[in-house]
Design a protein around this motif. Structure first.
Motif, PDB file in Angstrom:
ATOM      1  N   ARG A 124       0.816  -1.218   0.000  1.00  0.00           N
ATOM      2  CA  ARG A 124       0.000   0.000   0.000  1.00  0.00           C
ATOM      3  C   ARG A 124       0.851   1.270   0.000  1.00  0.00           C
ATOM      4  O   ARG A 124       0.330   2.371   0.056  1.00  0.00           O
ATOM      5  CB  ARG A 124      -0.943   0.006   1.186  1.00  0.00           C
ATOM      6  N   GLY A 125       2.183   1.121  -0.032  1.00  0.00           N
ATOM      7  CA  GLY A 125       3.067   2.277  -0.128  1.00  0.00           C
ATOM      8  C   GLY A 125       3.355   2.978   1.181  1.00  0.00           C
ATOM      9  O   GLY A 125       3.794   4.125   1.176  1.00  0.00           O
ATOM     10  N   GLY A 126       3.150   2.319   2.304  1.00  0.00           N
ATOM     11  CA  GLY A 126       3.408   2.922   3.604  1.00  0.00           C
ATOM     12  C   GLY A 126       4.693   2.424   4.209  1.00  0.00           C
ATOM     13  O   GLY A 126       5.558   1.857   3.533  1.00  0.00           O
ATOM     14  N   ALA A 127       4.843   2.631   5.510  1.00  0.00           N
ATOM     15  CA  ALA A 127       6.034   2.199   6.230  1.00  0.00           C
ATOM     16  C   ALA A 127       5.628   1.676   7.604  1.00  0.00           C
ATOM     17  O   ALA A 127       4.601   2.062   8.157  1.00  0.00           O
ATOM     18  CB  ALA A 127       7.010   3.357   6.389  1.00  0.00           C
ATOM     19  N   VAL A 128       6.474   0.789   8.128  1.00  0.00           N
ATOM     20  CA  VAL A 128       6.260   0.216   9.458  1.00  0.00           C
ATOM     21  C   VAL A 128       7.339   0.759  10.386  1.00  0.00           C
ATOM     22  O   VAL A 128       8.504   0.810  10.024  1.00  0.00           O
ATOM     23  CB  VAL A 128       6.326  -1.324   9.410  1.00  0.00           C
ATOM     24  N   GLY A 129       6.940   1.148  11.584  1.00  0.00           N
ATOM     25  CA  GLY A 129       7.882   1.651  12.573  1.00  0.00           C
ATOM     26  C   GLY A 129       7.935   3.167  12.585  1.00  0.00           C
ATOM     27  O   GLY A 129       7.437   3.834  11.683  1.00  0.00           O
ATOM     28  N   SER A 130       8.546   3.678  13.619  1.00  0.00           N
ATOM     29  CA  SER A 130       8.681   5.130  13.730  1.00  0.00           C
ATOM     30  C   SER A 130       9.716   5.615  12.720  1.00  0.00           C
ATOM     31  O   SER A 130      10.567   4.862  12.263  1.00  0.00           O
ATOM     32  CB  SER A 130       9.084   5.521  15.155  1.00  0.00           C
ATOM     33  N   LEU A 131       9.632   6.877  12.394  1.00  0.00           N
ATOM     34  CA  LEU A 131      10.555   7.474  11.430  1.00  0.00           C
ATOM     35  C   LEU A 131      11.924   7.640  12.076  1.00  0.00           C
ATOM     36  O   LEU A 131      12.045   8.138  13.190  1.00  0.00           O
ATOM     37  CB  LEU A 131      10.014   8.827  10.970  1.00  0.00           C
ATOM     38  N   LYS A 132      12.963   7.216  11.372  1.00  0.00           N
ATOM     39  CA  LYS A 132      14.327   7.344  11.876  1.00  0.00           C
ATOM     40  C   LYS A 132      14.821   8.757  11.577  1.00  0.00           C
ATOM     41  O   LYS A 132      14.844   9.197  10.432  1.00  0.00           O
ATOM     42  CB  LYS A 132      15.226   6.308  11.197  1.00  0.00           C
ATOM     43  N   ALA A 144       7.710  -6.061  16.504  1.00  0.00           N
ATOM     44  CA  ALA A 144       6.735  -6.845  17.266  1.00  0.00           C
ATOM     45  C   ALA A 144       5.456  -6.034  17.408  1.00  0.00           C
ATOM     46  O   ALA A 144       5.456  -4.808  17.276  1.00  0.00           O
ATOM     47  CB  ALA A 144       7.286  -7.199  18.650  1.00  0.00           C
ATOM     48  N   PHE A 145       4.370  -6.750  17.678  1.00  0.00           N
ATOM     49  CA  PHE A 145       3.091  -6.066  17.884  1.00  0.00           C
ATOM     50  C   PHE A 145       3.090  -5.340  19.203  1.00  0.00           C
ATOM     51  O   PHE A 145       3.668  -5.827  20.164  1.00  0.00           O
ATOM     52  CB  PHE A 145       1.932  -7.081  17.848  1.00  0.00           C
ATOM     53  N   PRO A 146       2.512  -4.194  19.318  1.00  0.00           N
ATOM     54  CA  PRO A 146       1.803  -3.407  18.302  1.00  0.00           C
ATOM     55  C   PRO A 146       2.780  -2.710  17.355  1.00  0.00           C
ATOM     56  O   PRO A 146       3.784  -2.150  17.784  1.00  0.00           O
ATOM     57  CB  PRO A 146       1.015  -2.386  19.119  1.00  0.00           C
ATOM     58  N   LEU A 147       2.459  -2.781  16.086  1.00  0.00           N
ATOM     59  CA  LEU A 147       3.279  -2.163  15.053  1.00  0.00           C
ATOM     60  C   LEU A 147       2.812  -0.736  14.800  1.00  0.00           C
ATOM     61  O   LEU A 147       1.617  -0.453  14.822  1.00  0.00           O
ATOM     62  CB  LEU A 147       3.176  -2.959  13.750  1.00  0.00           C
ATOM     63  N   ILE A 148       3.766   0.135  14.542  1.00  0.00           N
ATOM     64  CA  ILE A 148       3.450   1.519  14.177  1.00  0.00           C
ATOM     65  C   ILE A 148       3.370   1.577  12.657  1.00  0.00           C
ATOM     66  O   ILE A 148       4.322   1.209  11.961  1.00  0.00           O
ATOM     67  CB  ILE A 148       4.519   2.496  14.697  1.00  0.00           C
ATOM     68  N   SER A 163      -2.314  -4.128  16.191  1.00  0.00           N
ATOM     69  CA  SER A 163      -1.953  -5.378  16.865  1.00  0.00           C
ATOM     70  C   SER A 163      -3.001  -6.424  16.546  1.00  0.00           C
ATOM     71  O   SER A 163      -4.123  -6.111  16.138  1.00  0.00           O
ATOM     72  CB  SER A 163      -1.841  -5.166  18.381  1.00  0.00           C
ATOM     73  N   PHE A 164      -2.615  -7.661  16.710  1.00  0.00           N
ATOM     74  CA  PHE A 164      -3.506  -8.804  16.527  1.00  0.00           C
ATOM     75  C   PHE A 164      -3.455  -9.626  17.809  1.00  0.00           C
ATOM     76  O   PHE A 164      -2.723 -10.606  17.901  1.00  0.00           O
ATOM     77  CB  PHE A 164      -3.058  -9.654  15.326  1.00  0.00           C
ATOM     78  N   PRO A 165      -4.232  -9.242  18.827  1.00  0.00           N
ATOM     79  CA  PRO A 165      -4.135  -9.906  20.131  1.00  0.00           C
ATOM     80  C   PRO A 165      -4.665 -11.337  20.139  1.00  0.00           C
ATOM     81  O   PRO A 165      -4.227 -12.145  20.941  1.00  0.00           O
ATOM     82  CB  PRO A 165      -4.961  -9.011  21.052  1.00  0.00           C
ATOM     83  N   HIS A 166      -5.587 -11.655  19.247  1.00  0.00           N
ATOM     84  CA  HIS A 166      -6.193 -12.999  19.235  1.00  0.00           C
ATOM     85  C   HIS A 166      -6.142 -13.592  17.849  1.00  0.00           C
ATOM     86  O   HIS A 166      -7.161 -13.815  17.202  1.00  0.00           O
ATOM     87  CB  HIS A 166      -7.632 -12.938  19.718  1.00  0.00           C
ATOM     88  N   GLY A 167      -4.959 -13.826  17.351  1.00  0.00           N
ATOM     89  CA  GLY A 167      -4.807 -14.487  16.053  1.00  0.00           C
ATOM     90  C   GLY A 167      -5.129 -13.587  14.879  1.00  0.00           C
ATOM     91  O   GLY A 167      -4.280 -12.888  14.360  1.00  0.00           O
ATOM     92  N   LEU A 168      -6.394 -13.597  14.433  1.00  0.00           N
ATOM     93  CA  LEU A 168      -6.806 -12.840  13.254  1.00  0.00           C
ATOM     94  C   LEU A 168      -7.618 -11.596  13.598  1.00  0.00           C
ATOM     95  O   LEU A 168      -8.044 -10.874  12.703  1.00  0.00           O
ATOM     96  CB  LEU A 168      -7.619 -13.743  12.325  1.00  0.00           C
ATOM     97  N   ASP A 169      -7.853 -11.352  14.888  1.00  0.00           N
ATOM     98  CA  ASP A 169      -8.651 -10.191  15.302  1.00  0.00           C
ATOM     99  C   ASP A 169      -7.746  -8.976  15.477  1.00  0.00           C
ATOM    100  O   ASP A 169      -6.914  -8.934  16.375  1.00  0.00           O
ATOM    101  CB  ASP A 169      -9.362 -10.479  16.621  1.00  0.00           C
ATOM    102  N   ALA A 170      -7.932  -7.991  14.615  1.00  0.00           N
ATOM    103  CA  ALA A 170      -7.090  -6.791  14.632  1.00  0.00           C
ATOM    104  C   ALA A 170      -7.623  -5.770  15.623  1.00  0.00           C
ATOM    105  O   ALA A 170      -8.823  -5.661  15.843  1.00  0.00           O
ATOM    106  CB  ALA A 170      -7.041  -6.187  13.245  1.00  0.00           C
ATOM    107  N   ARG A 171      -6.715  -5.006  16.195  1.00  0.00           N
ATOM    108  CA  ARG A 171      -7.033  -3.864  17.041  1.00  0.00           C
ATOM    109  C   ARG A 171      -6.222  -2.695  16.516  1.00  0.00           C
ATOM    110  O   ARG A 171      -5.001  -2.780  16.419  1.00  0.00           O
ATOM    111  CB  ARG A 171      -6.687  -4.117  18.516  1.00  0.00           C
ATOM    112  N   VAL A 172      -6.911  -1.601  16.190  1.00  0.00           N
ATOM    113  CA  VAL A 172      -6.262  -0.420  15.642  1.00  0.00           C
ATOM    114  C   VAL A 172      -6.540   0.746  16.584  1.00  0.00           C
ATOM    115  O   VAL A 172      -7.660   0.918  17.062  1.00  0.00           O
ATOM    116  CB  VAL A 172      -6.806  -0.089  14.234  1.00  0.00           C
TER     117      VAL A 172
END
Length: 175
Positions: A124-132, A144-148, A163-172
């Motif tokens: 989708r053209g984004g990035a993971v993690g905080s900006l360096k 590791a979860f939770p991912l930024i 984050s995905f606390p229960h397998g496939l259930d996402a939390r945003v």
């Protein structure tokens, strides 16, 4: 022509406020925080305004204040908290969560991995993690979860945590 009694008006107003409050809360994606405390307080204030309809309505000013209170607490606040629940960075994180979940189910796994999320963000053209940056050379939230998640890789904010606390259930949520 006979007017409606104050008791019926108050019950109709209270019922309408409850329906709007519940409908607006349930319209928010279940993967997001629905702000139940704020919604409950708003509903309480709307019901208080509806209860004012039971009082003596001989003064026009009191009727106007009650009507404005019902409009604000019964309609405007619940609807705006629903429409503002998904800013662009949250929409991006929800789309990434859906893509990552689809990747995990395609591979017949019962849990989403960090690599699934990283692949969905990259697609989708984004990035993971905080900006360096020079100020903070350590990248956080990328291993590791939770991912930024950042929709624009060149900007540090706005961002969302996934984050995905229960397998496939996402939390945003915002972070």
């Amino acid at each position: 022509m006979q007017s409606v009694s104050p008791r019926v008006r108050a019950l109709l107003a209270a019922g309408l406020c409850v329906v709007i409050a519940l409908g607006a809360a349930l319209a928010v994606d279940s993967r997001l925080d629905r702000h139940w405390i704020l919604r409950g307080l708003t509903l309480f204030l709307a019901l208080c305004c509806a209860a004012l309809l039971l009082t003596d309505q001989s003064r026009q000013f009191r009727l106007i204040i009650t009507g404005i209170g019902l409009l604000m607490f019964g309609v405007v606040f619940p609807v705006t908290t629903t429409t503002w629940a998904t800013p662009p960075e949250i929409d991006f994180a929800l789309a990434v969560a859906t893509d990552a979940k689809n990747a995990a189910t395609t591979d017949a796994r019962s849990a989403v991995t960090v690599n699934d999320v990283k692949a969905a963000v990259a697609a989708r053209g984004g990035a993971v993690g905080s900006l360096k940056t020079e100020r903070s050379p350590q990248v956080r939230g990328a291993d590791a979860f939770p991912l930024i998640l950042r929709a624009d890789p060149t900007q540090g904010r706005p961002r969302a945590c996934l984050s995905f606390p229960h397998g496939l259930d996402a939390r945003v949520r915002t972070c």
